[in-house]
Each structure stands twice: as C-alpha cells, then as structure tokens.
Write a protein that holds these residues in place. Structure first.
Motif, PDB file in Angstrom:
ATOM      1  N   THR A 163       0.837  -1.206   0.000  1.00  0.00           N
ATOM      2  CA  THR A 163       0.000   0.000   0.000  1.00  0.00           C
ATOM      3  C   THR A 163       0.868   1.251   0.000  1.00  0.00           C
ATOM      4  OG1 THR A 163      -1.773  -1.166   1.156  1.00  0.00           O
ATOM      5  CG2 THR A 163      -1.828   1.239   1.232  1.00  0.00           C
ATOM      6  N   LEU A 164       1.966   1.227   0.742  1.00  0.00           N
ATOM      7  CA  LEU A 164       2.895   2.360   0.735  1.00  0.00           C
ATOM      8  C   LEU A 164       3.419   2.595  -0.675  1.00  0.00           C
ATOM      9  CD1 LEU A 164       4.449   4.487   2.402  1.00  0.00           C
ATOM     10  CD2 LEU A 164       6.263   2.770   2.673  1.00  0.00           C
ATOM     11  N   THR A 165       3.709   1.532  -1.391  1.00  0.00           N
ATOM     12  CA  THR A 165       4.164   1.646  -2.776  1.00  0.00           C
ATOM     13  C   THR A 165       3.103   2.337  -3.626  1.00  0.00           C
ATOM     14  OG1 THR A 165       5.529  -0.315  -2.556  1.00  0.00           O
ATOM     15  CG2 THR A 165       4.926   0.336  -4.791  1.00  0.00           C
ATOM     16  N   SER A 166       1.855   1.922  -3.471  1.00  0.00           N
ATOM     17  CA  SER A 166       0.757   2.552  -4.227  1.00  0.00           C
ATOM     18  C   SER A 166       0.621   4.027  -3.890  1.00  0.00           C
ATOM     19  CB  SER A 166      -0.568   1.846  -3.925  1.00  0.00           C
ATOM     20  OG  SER A 166      -0.525   0.517  -4.340  1.00  0.00           O
ATOM     21  N   GLU A 167       0.784   4.346  -2.612  1.00  0.00           N
ATOM     22  CA  GLU A 167       0.640   5.742  -2.167  1.00  0.00           C
ATOM     23  C   GLU A 167       1.753   6.644  -2.695  1.00  0.00           C
ATOM     24  OE1 GLU A 167      -1.615   7.354   0.074  1.00  0.00           O
ATOM     25  OE2 GLU A 167      -2.897   5.584  -0.076  1.00  0.00           O
ATOM     26  N   GLY A 213       7.459  10.173  -7.481  1.00  0.00           N
ATOM     27  CA  GLY A 213       8.796  10.202  -8.059  1.00  0.00           C
ATOM     28  C   GLY A 213       9.887  10.240  -7.001  1.00  0.00           C
ATOM     29  N   ILE A 214       9.830   9.320  -6.072  1.00  0.00           N
ATOM     30  CA  ILE A 214      10.816   9.263  -5.000  1.00  0.00           C
ATOM     31  C   ILE A 214      12.217   9.123  -5.600  1.00  0.00           C
ATOM     32  CG2 ILE A 214      11.602   7.917  -2.998  1.00  0.00           C
ATOM     33  CD1 ILE A 214       8.932   9.403  -2.513  1.00  0.00           C
ATOM     34  N   ASP A 215      13.118   9.999  -5.152  1.00  0.00           N
ATOM     35  CA  ASP A 215      14.495  10.007  -5.656  1.00  0.00           C
ATOM     36  C   ASP A 215      15.440   9.154  -4.819  1.00  0.00           C
ATOM     37  OD1 ASP A 215      14.118  12.073  -7.759  1.00  0.00           O
ATOM     38  OD2 ASP A 215      13.643  13.331  -6.033  1.00  0.00           O
ATOM     39  N   LEU A 271       8.545  -0.432  -3.005  1.00  0.00           N
ATOM     40  CA  LEU A 271       8.632   0.854  -3.701  1.00  0.00           C
ATOM     41  C   LEU A 271       9.986   1.011  -4.382  1.00  0.00           C
ATOM     42  CD1 LEU A 271       7.384   3.604  -4.415  1.00  0.00           C
ATOM     43  CD2 LEU A 271       8.398   4.483  -2.305  1.00  0.00           C
ATOM     44  N   ALA A 272      11.052   0.681  -3.667  1.00  0.00           N
ATOM     45  CA  ALA A 272      12.391   0.791  -4.258  1.00  0.00           C
ATOM     46  C   ALA A 272      12.498  -0.071  -5.512  1.00  0.00           C
ATOM     47  CB  ALA A 272      13.449   0.389  -3.232  1.00  0.00           C
ATOM     48  N   ASN A 273      11.964  -1.278  -5.454  1.00  0.00           N
ATOM     49  CA  ASN A 273      12.006  -2.156  -6.627  1.00  0.00           C
ATOM     50  C   ASN A 273      11.204  -1.576  -7.786  1.00  0.00           C
ATOM     51  OD1 ASN A 273      13.641  -3.999  -5.338  1.00  0.00           O
ATOM     52  ND2 ASN A 273      11.977  -5.370  -4.785  1.00  0.00           N
ATOM     53  N   GLN A 274      10.014  -1.076  -7.486  1.00  0.00           N
ATOM     54  CA  GLN A 274       9.173  -0.523  -8.551  1.00  0.00           C
ATOM     55  C   GLN A 274       9.834   0.677  -9.218  1.00  0.00           C
ATOM     56  OE1 GLN A 274       4.957  -0.137  -7.814  1.00  0.00           O
ATOM     57  NE2 GLN A 274       4.856   1.714  -9.060  1.00  0.00           N
ATOM     58  N   THR A 329      17.926   2.075  -5.176  1.00  0.00           N
ATOM     59  CA  THR A 329      18.663   1.340  -4.158  1.00  0.00           C
ATOM     60  C   THR A 329      18.245   1.859  -2.789  1.00  0.00           C
ATOM     61  OG1 THR A 329      20.542   1.090  -5.640  1.00  0.00           O
ATOM     62  CG2 THR A 329      20.980   0.819  -3.287  1.00  0.00           C
ATOM     63  N   ILE A 330      18.093   0.961  -1.836  1.00  0.00           N
ATOM     64  CA  ILE A 330      17.805   1.368  -0.464  1.00  0.00           C
ATOM     65  C   ILE A 330      19.130   1.674   0.225  1.00  0.00           C
ATOM     66  CG2 ILE A 330      16.855   0.679   1.778  1.00  0.00           C
ATOM     67  CD1 ILE A 330      14.990  -1.256   0.211  1.00  0.00           C
ATOM     68  N   THR A 331      19.262   2.896   0.709  1.00  0.00           N
ATOM     69  CA  THR A 331      20.451   3.300   1.452  1.00  0.00           C
ATOM     70  C   THR A 331      20.176   3.074   2.929  1.00  0.00           C
ATOM     71  OG1 THR A 331      20.965   4.982  -0.214  1.00  0.00           O
ATOM     72  CG2 THR A 331      22.040   5.198   1.938  1.00  0.00           C
ATOM     73  N   LEU A 332      21.070   2.349   3.583  1.00  0.00           N
ATOM     74  CA  LEU A 332      20.866   2.026   4.997  1.00  0.00           C
ATOM     75  C   LEU A 332      21.487   3.085   5.894  1.00  0.00           C
ATOM     76  CD1 LEU A 332      21.594  -1.815   5.042  1.00  0.00           C
ATOM     77  CD2 LEU A 332      19.434  -0.619   4.606  1.00  0.00           C
ATOM     78  N   TYR A 333      20.802   3.342   7.004  1.00  0.00           N
ATOM     79  CA  TYR A 333      21.366   4.169   8.067  1.00  0.00           C
ATOM     80  C   TYR A 333      21.332   3.348   9.348  1.00  0.00           C
ATOM     81  CZ  TYR A 333      16.692   5.203   9.937  1.00  0.00           C
ATOM     82  OH  TYR A 333      15.445   5.098  10.479  1.00  0.00           O
ATOM     83  N   HIS A 334      22.172   3.716  10.292  1.00  0.00           N
ATOM     84  CA  HIS A 334      22.261   2.963  11.540  1.00  0.00           C
ATOM     85  C   HIS A 334      21.548   3.714  12.657  1.00  0.00           C
ATOM     86  CE1 HIS A 334      24.819  -0.281  10.124  1.00  0.00           C
ATOM     87  NE2 HIS A 334      25.288   0.632   9.290  1.00  0.00           N
ATOM     88  N   THR A 335      20.681   3.011  13.346  1.00  0.00           N
ATOM     89  CA  THR A 335      19.867   3.624  14.392  1.00  0.00           C
ATOM     90  C   THR A 335      20.709   4.171  15.535  1.00  0.00           C
ATOM     91  OG1 THR A 335      19.525   1.445  15.395  1.00  0.00           O
ATOM     92  CG2 THR A 335      17.821   2.240  13.879  1.00  0.00           C
TER      93      THR A 335
END
Length: 166
Positions: A50-54, A59-61, A78-81, A85-91
C-alpha cells in the motif's frame, strides 16, 4: 540596477528548490529481532504494498531504511518498482543520518522508513514539530516539505495509509 534584477541575482546565489521527506514507521513486524525479523504476513506485506501505491506517483528520488530487516522490507516494494537502491542508516548514529538528510536542499523526494522511537526525532530535527507514534501505530505517513529560496520554510503534513491501526 533595477530592484527586481538585483533580487533575482541575489536569489540565484542561494540554493533553491523543494525537498519532501516522506517518513513512515516500518510496517507490522513479525518479531522483535532487528537483523532477522521481517514483516508480519499478511498485514505487514500488505502495508508495504500500500505504501508503494501511495508514493509511487511522487517520483521518489532516494530511499532510506535502517539496518533492521523490517524497515528494508517495508521500503523494498517501492524501491524495486522505482528501480532505486535502499540506502541504509544505523539507528545508533541517528545524529549523523539527520545531518545527511538536512543537506538535501532542492528538488528531491525522499522516503525514510524508520522506527516508532526515531521517526519523531527525525521529524523534529527537520521541521521543528513534535509528533508521537504509539507502539501499535503503523499507518502514519508524515510529509515534511522544505522550501528553500533565499530562506527556508518547512511544513509538516500528517496522513494515514493502509488499514487503520488502533
């Protein structure tokens, strides 16, 4: 020199544009373990879709997710669609991540998938507005819009998506 020309020349020396940060907590999780715990089936997987549809229309960069598997699985459809690439951050280095986010100063749309205890901190750092996310809240979508032209304005919008959570 004409005042309007001077204003234009001054404005051109500063960065300008609009950056939108779309912030969500990860979808419903299957367990508590960070590195191996994915999404609850079917609830979490449905919410990620659903987040992907929303968001696919915006045009997420850039797509960011924490090092926890459940955030990555929330961002993955969403990233795949969008072929991003998903960029990781550390909590445990949230301050460094926030500094990175603040450097975006123009014409970017950014998805950030985080955790209920950290998404509010990111929102506060970007917009100077307070929000809270309950332990069972998974349907919140926050949009921080930063407009820069000579000076910077920020706004915060709150929406929900997918099946409502209690």
């Amino acid at each position: 020199m004409n005042i309007s020309i001077l204003t234009f020349l001054l404005a051109m020396t500063f960065s300008s544009g609009t950056t939108r940060y779309y912030l969500v907590r990860h979808a419903e999780k299957a367990c508590e373990e960070c590195t191996t715990c994915g999404l609850k089936i079917p609830e979490g997987m449905d919410r990620a879709k659903t987040l992907t549809s929303e968001l696919s229309q915006f045009g997420i960069d850039h797509v960011f997710a924490s090092q926890c598997l459940r955030t990555q699985k929330t961002a993955e459809p969403l990233a795949n669609q969008l072929n991003k690439t998903i960029t990781l951050y550390h909590t445990d280095r949230l301050d460094v991540f926030i500094k990175t986010l603040k450097k975006y100063n123009g014409n970017s749309d950014i998805l950030i998938v985080g955790h209920s205890n950290q998404v509010p901190d990111i929102i506060d750092a970007l917009s100077h507005k307070k929000v809270s996310i309950g332990p069972d809240d998974y349907d919140n979508l926050y949009i921080v819009t930063k407009r820069t032209f000579i000076r910077t304005w920020t706004t915060l919008e709150h929406r929900t998506y997918g099946v409502a959570t209690p």
